[in-house]
Design a protein around this motif. Structure first.
Motif, short mmCIF file in Angstrom:
data_model
loop_
_atom_site.label_atom_id
_atom_site.label_comp_id
_atom_site.label_asym_id
_atom_site.label_seq_id
_atom_site.Cartn_x
_atom_site.Cartn_y
_atom_site.Cartn_z
N GLU A 241 10.99 5.34 6.52
CA GLU A 241 10.54 4.89 5.41
C GLU A 241 9.36 4.24 4.73
O GLU A 241 8.86 3.55 4.02
N ILE A 242 8.46 4.21 6.09
CA ILE A 242 6.80 4.23 5.06
C ILE A 242 6.56 5.32 4.12
O ILE A 242 5.71 4.78 3.04
N TYR A 243 7.08 6.50 4.36
CA TYR A 243 6.97 7.14 2.91
C TYR A 243 7.37 7.05 2.17
O TYR A 243 6.70 7.51 0.66
N LYS A 244 8.74 6.42 1.67
CA LYS A 244 9.68 6.83 0.85
C LYS A 244 9.43 5.17 0.06
O LYS A 244 9.86 5.31 -0.89
N LYS A 245 8.64 3.92 1.15
CA LYS A 245 8.10 2.44 0.64
C LYS A 245 7.73 2.30 0.72
O LYS A 245 7.12 1.43 -0.37
N GLY A 246 6.39 2.41 1.05
CA GLY A 246 5.04 1.97 1.52
C GLY A 246 5.68 0.95 2.48
O GLY A 246 6.08 1.40 3.10
N SER A 247 3.61 0.67 2.28
CA SER A 247 4.17 0.14 3.18
C SER A 247 3.27 -1.48 2.26
O SER A 247 2.42 -2.00 1.80
N VAL A 248 4.92 -2.87 2.80
CA VAL A 248 4.16 -4.22 3.14
C VAL A 248 3.97 -5.61 3.68
O VAL A 248 4.33 -5.27 5.55
N GLY B 86 0.97 -1.43 -0.14
CA GLY B 86 -0.13 0.14 0.05
C GLY B 86 0.98 1.44 0.20
O GLY B 86 2.05 1.42 0.83
N VAL B 87 0.48 2.11 -0.67
CA VAL B 87 0.67 3.26 -0.85
C VAL B 87 -0.39 4.92 -0.40
O VAL B 87 -1.20 4.16 -1.66
N SER B 88 -0.13 5.47 -0.25
CA SER B 88 -1.21 6.47 -0.08
C SER B 88 -2.47 6.42 -0.74
O SER B 88 -2.59 5.76 0.99
N ASP B 89 -3.16 6.37 -1.22
CA ASP B 89 -5.15 6.28 -0.88
C ASP B 89 -5.13 4.35 -1.85
O ASP B 89 -6.00 4.48 -2.56
#
Length: 287
Positions: free
Chosen positions: A206-213, A73-76
Motif C-alpha cells: 500500500e505504501i507504493y500504491k497510496k503513498g504515506s499519510v 508524501g510520495v517518492s521525493d
C-alpha cells in the motif's frame, strides 16, 4: 535592535503574509534526486529504505511544528498542511517555507545512515530540497489537492512498476519499454504485469500504491457517532492556542498508507479539519 544610519535597508523587505483564513500547503520536493538515487543505487521501481527515510523526516517535522495538521508524501516529495487558523510566524510565507524545508532536510540527512547503512553520504551527492507555499480557500480545495497527489502516486507507481518489470525482468531497453507503454491505460499495464511477469498489481504494498499519510492519532470516530467536521475559523486566544499545542504534542504522530480521497478517512479523523485535538487512545493517555 539599536538604531543606526544603516537601518533604512529594512525598507527593502517586502511583505509576504499568506492569505488569512486559508489552508496553507508547503510542498517539499527533492532537488536532483534522479542523480542522487542513481549514485546511491536506489532500488527500482521503489526503494523502501528511501520512502521510510522520507517518512521519518516528515514525522520529525510534524513533531517539531505542532501547528501542522497533516502531511502526505510520495517518492521525493512531501506536502505539509497548516490549518486556516494557524498564525505561525504571522503567516509569513518565506519563514514558514524555509522552516519546513530546512527542518525536513536536516532530519533527512541526520537519519540517512539509519536507513542506508552501507552507503554513507558523500559530496557532491548530498540531498537537498526546495519548497513552496500554496493557499487553498476551502476544505474542498484542500481535499482535492490531497486527492490529486494520491491519484498521481497511483498513476506514476503503476507506470514505474510496469516499466521496470519490462526492463529488469523482461530484458527490454529503457527506450523500447517507454515506446511500448506509450498510449497505454491502466488496464493495459495491469495486463502486461500479470501476463508476462505474474505480478498482480493489487498485491503491491500500500505504501507504493497510496503513498504515506502522516497525522496525529486520536481515538477514531465511529460511523454511528461521527459528526461532520467543519473548519472553525473563530479567533482563538493565545492561551487556548498554547493549550491545544500542548495537547497536540502529547499525541502520537503516525504514518499510514490509506485512501484519503474517500470521505471515510476525514470523517473518522475530524480533528484534522477542526484543528481541535481529539481524545488520546488509552495507550497514549499520559498527563
Amino acid at each position: 535592535m539599536a538604531n543606526s544610519k544603516y537601518e533604512y535597508v529594512k525598507g527593502f523587505e517586502q511583505p509576504d503574509a499568506l492569505l488569512p483564513n486559508t489552508w496553507v500547503v508547503v510542498r517539499v520536493d527533492g532537488r536532483g534526486f534522479h542523480k542522487l538515487s542513481d549514485h546511491y543505487a536506489f532500488q527500482k521501481p521503489n526503494d523502501r529504505r528511501a520512502l521510510d527515510l522520507m517518512n521519518k523526516a516528515a514525522v520529525e517535522v510534524m513533531k517539531d511544528l505542532p501547528d501542522l495538521v497533516l502531511a502526505y508524501g510520495v517518492s521525493d516529495e512531501y506536502s505539509f498542511v497548516f490549518h486556516p487558523t494557524c498564525e505561525l510566524f504571522e503567516r509569513r510565507s518565506a519563514k514558514i517555507v524555509t522552516t519546513v524545508v530546512s527542518t525536513f532536510t536536516a532530519h533527512y540527512i541526520y537519519h540517512w545512515n539509519t536507513f542506508f547503512t552501507e552507503t554513507p553520504l558523500k559530496p557532491p551527492f548530498l540531498p537537498s530540497f526546495d519548497g513552496r507555499a500554496v493557499t487553498y480557500p476551502s476544505t474542498r480545495n484542500l481535499r482535492d489537492y490531497m486527492s490529486w497527489r494520491q491519484v498521481d502516486c497511483h498513476i506514476n507507481n503503476l507506470y514505474n512498476t510496469t516499466f521496470w518489470a519490462m526492463v529488469l525482468k523482461g530484458g527490454m531497453s529503457n527506450t523500447d519499454a517507454e515506446q511500448e507503454l506509450k498510449g497505454t491505460v491502466s488496464s493495459d499495464k495491469n495486463e502486461i504485469l500479470f501476463r508476462r511477469f505474474g505480478i498482480n498489481y493489487n498485491n503491491e504494498l500500500e505504501i507504493y500504491k497510496k503513498g504515506s499519510v502522516v497525522y496525529r492519532q486520536y481515538e477514531l470516530e465511529t460511523k454511528e457517532g461521527k459528526e461532520a467536521a467543519s473548519s472553525d475559523l473563530e479567533p482563538v486566544s493565545k492561551t487556548q492556542q498554547e493549550k491545544m499545542r500542548k495537547l497536540r504534542k502529547k499525541a502520537q504522530v503516525v504514518v499510514d498508507h490509506v485512501d484519503i480521497i474517500k470521505d471515510d478517512f476525514w470523517d473518522r479523523r475530524p480533528w484534522i479539519v477542526s484543528n481541535k485535538p481529539g481524545k488520546l487512545p488509552v495507550s497514549q493517555d499520559i498527563s
